[in-house]
Design an enzyme around this catalytic site. Structure first.
Site, short mmCIF file in Angstrom:
data_model
loop_
_atom_site.label_atom_id
_atom_site.label_comp_id
_atom_site.label_asym_id
_atom_site.label_seq_id
_atom_site.Cartn_x
_atom_site.Cartn_y
_atom_site.Cartn_z
N SER A 28 30.00 50.11 14.39
CA SER A 28 29.31 48.75 14.44
C SER A 28 30.09 47.68 14.00
O SER A 28 31.28 47.94 13.42
CB SER A 28 28.07 49.15 13.32
OG SER A 28 28.70 48.94 12.04
N GLY A 50 36.74 44.51 22.65
CA GLY A 50 36.63 45.60 21.54
C GLY A 50 35.81 44.83 20.27
O GLY A 50 35.50 45.71 19.38
N GLY A 51 35.63 43.57 20.11
CA GLY A 51 34.90 42.96 19.02
C GLY A 51 35.72 41.88 18.20
O GLY A 51 35.56 41.47 16.96
N ARG A 107 32.79 44.96 29.69
CA ARG A 107 33.36 43.67 30.45
C ARG A 107 32.44 43.38 31.51
O ARG A 107 32.53 42.12 31.98
CB ARG A 107 34.74 44.26 31.07
CG ARG A 107 35.48 43.52 31.97
CD ARG A 107 36.63 42.71 30.78
NE ARG A 107 37.50 41.82 31.95
CZ ARG A 107 38.72 41.48 31.58
NH1 ARG A 107 39.18 41.75 30.50
NH2 ARG A 107 39.51 40.80 32.27
N ASP A 147 43.76 32.73 23.21
CA ASP A 147 43.16 32.24 24.39
C ASP A 147 43.57 30.90 24.80
O ASP A 147 43.26 30.41 25.88
CB ASP A 147 41.80 32.48 24.55
CG ASP A 147 41.33 33.86 24.78
OD1 ASP A 147 42.27 34.82 24.99
OD2 ASP A 147 40.23 34.33 24.67
#
Length: 206
Positions: A183, A25-26, A136, A47
């Site tokens: 954007s 999603g950014g 993805r 992560d």
């Protein structure tokens, strides 16, 4: 827009900004832009707290033969929360107000209340299924590539489940949703404006 609840906390020595949401999603791109804008900012990425594949704490999926990376049980949330708290505590003895910023990037940071409650600003990026799937498929940065059906059978259903659970939590009204199809610059500017508003409030109190 920045919440009144957050502005009421102005004067704290560390501003913590949580950026969460759907895969691709950014989140990481926005976090990277914030790090470039605020070079002194601290950064924590969810992560980095995954349990290893062989760890008994990681949740297994028989259909794909490796951990369910989209499960909260696959992440050492206790250690992540402890690390965030340590960073906040490190600046607690500073006598003068400074622009101390901690950026927290992760797709499940708001589903773990002890961590979510450490985030002053909370943002959640969304995407429709087709756009998320397309992004993805283009992504090649995963250490273990997706199995053919992983996204549709695991990643997306888990996203919907976690989203539903998150919306039931006591602090759900503090979460600001961002359209991941907008954007990158637009979403970044939205968050940047809130951060600047917060820091302006800090300076006005001293």
């Amino acid at each position: 827009m920045i919440s009144l609840q957050c502005l009421n906390r102005v004067g704290r020595k560390m501003l913590t900004v949580g950026i969460s949401g759907v895969t691709c999603g950014g989140k990481s791109s926005i976090a990277s832009l914030l790090k470039s804008t605020f070079p002194r900012a601290k950064f924590i990425c969810q992560d980095d707290f995954y349990f290893s594949c062989g760890d008994s704490k990681s949740q297994k999926l028989d259909s794909v033969g490796h951990p369910n990376w989209d499960s909260l049980e696959s992440i050492d949330m206790i250690s992540m929360t402890r690390k965030v708290q340590e960073i906040i505590d490190d600046v607690s003895n500073e006598k003068l107000p400074t622009q101390n910023l901690l950026i927290i990037d992760g797709f499940l940071i708001f589903n773990y209340p002890p961590l979510a409650q450490l985030c002053d600003l909370k943002y959640f990026l969304t995407l429709p299924f087709e756009e998320c799937l397309a992004r993805r498929r283009k992504r090649t940065s995963y250490n273990i590539p997706d199995q053919p059906s992983y996204f549709s059978d695991v990643a997306w259903p888990m996203y919907l489940l976690h989203l539903k659970e998150m919306q039931k939590l006591s602090f759900a009204n503090e979460i600001q949703y961002l359209d991941g199809t907008a954007s990158l610059h637009e979403n970044f500017e939205r968050i940047l404006k809130d951060i600047e508003t917060y820091f302006d409030g800090v300076l006005k109190r001293f």
